[in-house]
Enzyme design. Sequence first.
Site: not given
Ligand code: CMP
Length: 134
Positions: A10, A113
């Site tokens: 990311k 993340n």
């Molecule tokens: P990713 O695996 O890329 O899939 C969706 C993304 O949304 C997740 O990683 C996080 O970076 C982001 N995100 C932000 N808030 C939440 C949440 N409450 N639950 C899950 N994903 C979240």
Amino acid sequence: AIERTLSIIKPDAVAKNVIGKIISRFETNGLKIVEAKMLTLSRELAEGFYAEHKGRPFFEDLVKFMTSGPVVVQVLEGENAIAKNRELMGATNPQEAAEGTIRADFADTIDANAVHGSDSPTSAEREVNYFFGG
Ligand code: CMP
């Protein structure tokens, strides 16, 4: 079984200059990079990729973040690649990620993340096709 899974490094991790360190984790743990490209996601591409999260309260912030700078998208291949990649990444929220995982070591917040990884065989197939199909 030998599987393929989609991984995205990311914008936060690209900005931190840790692309190589993250790819090294995959390679030293038996995952092979079989496709890769670096690009900045358009809003349309990011929204389509995360379509399953449309309507969730974090959707707008997620799309904003994912379009904020370049990402590296790659396909990882190996034995149990989908679960293996998720194990290497650690929990979505870096505050909850186990010691030694990519998110524990390189991520700051739940949005910034560091990495995305497909969460099931069905999503892996969709996500690999989304970026590398046709
Ligand atoms: P990713 O695996 O890329 O899939 C969706 C993304 O949304 C997740 O990683 C996080 O970076 C982001 N995100 C932000 N808030 C939440 C949440 N409450 N639950 C899950 N994903 C979240």
